[in-house]
Design a protein around this motif. Sequence first.
Motif, PDB file in Angstrom:
ATOM      1  N   PRO A  36      67.733 -30.279 -34.659  1.00 15.51           N
ATOM      2  CA  PRO A  36      68.608 -30.624 -33.533  1.00 15.51           C
ATOM      3  C   PRO A  36      68.874 -32.127 -33.460  1.00 15.51           C
ATOM      4  N   ASP A  37      69.933 -32.475 -32.768  1.00 16.54           N
ATOM      5  CA  ASP A  37      70.220 -33.883 -32.470  1.00 16.54           C
ATOM      6  C   ASP A  37      70.829 -33.958 -31.076  1.00 16.54           C
ATOM      7  N   VAL A  38      70.747 -35.154 -30.474  1.00 14.57           N
ATOM      8  CA  VAL A  38      71.244 -35.337 -29.115  1.00 14.57           C
ATOM      9  C   VAL A  38      71.915 -36.696 -29.009  1.00 14.57           C
ATOM     10  N   THR A  39      73.021 -36.735 -28.274  1.00 15.20           N
ATOM     11  CA  THR A  39      73.743 -37.975 -28.001  1.00 15.20           C
ATOM     12  C   THR A  39      73.883 -38.122 -26.489  1.00 15.20           C
ATOM     13  N   GLY A  73      64.243 -30.570 -24.430  1.00 15.38           N
ATOM     14  CA  GLY A  73      63.011 -31.040 -25.051  1.00 15.38           C
ATOM     15  C   GLY A  73      62.908 -30.712 -26.523  1.00 15.38           C
ATOM     16  N   LEU A  74      63.758 -29.824 -27.026  1.00 14.92           N
ATOM     17  CA  LEU A  74      63.738 -29.502 -28.449  1.00 14.92           C
ATOM     18  C   LEU A  74      64.330 -30.648 -29.266  1.00 14.92           C
ATOM     19  N   ALA A  75      65.417 -31.234 -28.775  1.00 20.87           N
ATOM     20  CA  ALA A  75      65.979 -32.440 -29.368  1.00 20.87           C
ATOM     21  C   ALA A  75      65.293 -33.628 -28.703  1.00 20.87           C
ATOM     22  N   VAL A  78      70.248 -26.462 -30.337  1.00 26.07           N
ATOM     23  CA  VAL A  78      69.209 -26.369 -29.312  1.00 26.07           C
ATOM     24  C   VAL A  78      69.335 -25.109 -28.456  1.00 26.07           C
ATOM     25  N   GLY A  79      70.311 -24.274 -28.711  1.00 25.07           N
ATOM     26  CA  GLY A  79      70.487 -23.087 -27.880  1.00 25.07           C
ATOM     27  C   GLY A  79      71.354 -23.373 -26.680  1.00 25.07           C
ATOM     28  N   VAL A  80      70.955 -22.851 -25.519  1.00 24.26           N
ATOM     29  CA  VAL A  80      71.804 -22.930 -24.329  1.00 24.26           C
ATOM     30  C   VAL A  80      71.792 -24.304 -23.677  1.00 24.26           C
ATOM     31  N   ASP A  81      70.737 -25.104 -23.880  1.00 29.53           N
ATOM     32  CA  ASP A  81      70.633 -26.410 -23.219  1.00 29.53           C
ATOM     33  C   ASP A  81      71.352 -27.475 -24.034  1.00 29.53           C
ATOM     34  N   TYR A 107      71.370 -42.084 -29.632  1.00 29.77           N
ATOM     35  CA  TYR A 107      71.519 -40.957 -30.544  1.00 29.77           C
ATOM     36  C   TYR A 107      70.180 -40.709 -31.217  1.00 29.77           C
ATOM     37  N   SER A 108      69.760 -39.431 -31.279  1.00 30.52           N
ATOM     38  CA  SER A 108      68.458 -39.112 -31.846  1.00 30.52           C
ATOM     39  C   SER A 108      68.517 -37.833 -32.661  1.00 30.52           C
ATOM     40  N   GLU A 109      67.816 -37.841 -33.801  1.00 31.58           N
ATOM     41  CA  GLU A 109      67.713 -36.684 -34.685  1.00 31.58           C
ATOM     42  C   GLU A 109      66.254 -36.243 -34.749  1.00 31.58           C
ATOM     43  N   THR A 110      66.010 -34.958 -34.631  1.00 30.15           N
ATOM     44  CA  THR A 110      64.667 -34.397 -34.732  1.00 30.15           C
ATOM     45  C   THR A 110      64.595 -33.491 -35.955  1.00 30.15           C
ATOM     46  N   GLU A 111      63.645 -33.781 -36.826  1.00 30.32           N
ATOM     47  CA  GLU A 111      63.456 -32.970 -38.029  1.00 30.32           C
ATOM     48  C   GLU A 111      62.329 -31.978 -37.779  1.00 30.32           C
ATOM     49  N   LEU A 112      62.638 -30.696 -37.797  1.00 26.07           N
ATOM     50  CA  LEU A 112      61.669 -29.645 -37.511  1.00 26.07           C
ATOM     51  C   LEU A 112      61.096 -29.065 -38.805  1.00 26.07           C
ATOM     52  N   ALA A 113      59.858 -28.565 -38.675  1.00 27.93           N
ATOM     53  CA  ALA A 113      59.240 -27.897 -39.825  1.00 27.93           C
ATOM     54  C   ALA A 113      59.893 -26.544 -40.074  1.00 27.93           C
ATOM     55  N   ILE A 114      60.293 -25.876 -39.000  1.00 29.49           N
ATOM     56  CA  ILE A 114      60.930 -24.564 -39.100  1.00 29.49           C
ATOM     57  C   ILE A 114      62.174 -24.554 -38.213  1.00 29.49           C
TER      58      ILE A 114
END
Length: 335
Positions: A285-288, A134-136, A318-321, A274-281
């Motif tokens: 992350p990105d996901v394919t 869910g982070l990406a 994204v860490g472990v996931d 393919y998706s890119e997420t731009e975080l404030a802090i």
Amino acid sequence: MKMTSTFGGTAAVLSTLALAVLSTNAAQAANLNPTFSLDANVELDTDAIDSGAGSTEYSQGGRVEANLRGEIRSEQYFVRGKGTLILAKDSDTHTDDMWVQFGQDRWDLQFGRFEGIDLFPKGKDTLVVHAGGGLAQVYEANLVRGRAGTDGGQIALHLQGDSGLRFELNTLFGDDNVDGTDEDAVSGARPVIVYEGDGFSARLGYEYQQVDLIGGGEIEKEGFGAGATFSLGEALVNLNAAWLDDQTQGSNVDEVRSYGANVIYGRFGAGLIYSETELAIGPDPDVTTAYAAYTLPLFDIDNASVTFAVSGSTADNVGVDDSATGVRMRLNYTF
């Protein structure tokens, strides 16, 4: 004698008028050509999903779907309606589609619970499993697409133009968010324009969502979606792009940019997202995600099929996931 004669004449006139009205109504009813249909199907999924949690989860889910449809049409206008009842395997029973639509060929209005035009069609998406926990995020330009929740509803305007152009303005009436206040009449708007030609179609849409929360604050998001669908020999190809700007105060997500391509060829379908997420802090992350499915008739029996589907996904920052895989066997029977 004069009163009797007058009463008798009045009665005769009323009787004639009544017969004329009844005849007119009968003729109008005969010209309306009402139609009604009932159909149902059962769908059962048997899954094995590894979402990076350390072990594979096995599950089986499904539902029975029953559809009621009706339409009545005059020379100029029509009224149609649909109701869909879902009987889920987990014993949950709920309504899926439930709407009334009325108008004419050039325009109509639709009220109730339904889905608007799909700006990010995924083709044969029997199983799509995204990594990233869910982070990406993946944005499909569907925040205001529809099927509003318990408290919300929808009102949509449709316009049909010349040369393959059509327009939809879908709005969320009230609130479909469980934490919303339900105090705003319109909590979302989604205009979409579509062009359909010979073997080709293009779509472009914008959506805006604003929900006041019960505990204070609000959700505020806007996004765009665009894409094209075309024939490539005997195959059907979808190309999609969507961009989300999250203006919600306190949200760590600033923007999400998602891209998709998929193809359907006979019983086979495959796609890539393919998706890119731009975080404030933090790092962005990105996901394919890749997915595919193949459908076979079940023992050559009409209206019965089995679909085998697979999905694989990887994510960064994204860490472990950071990975996810899944397989599914779907049985479907329409009766």
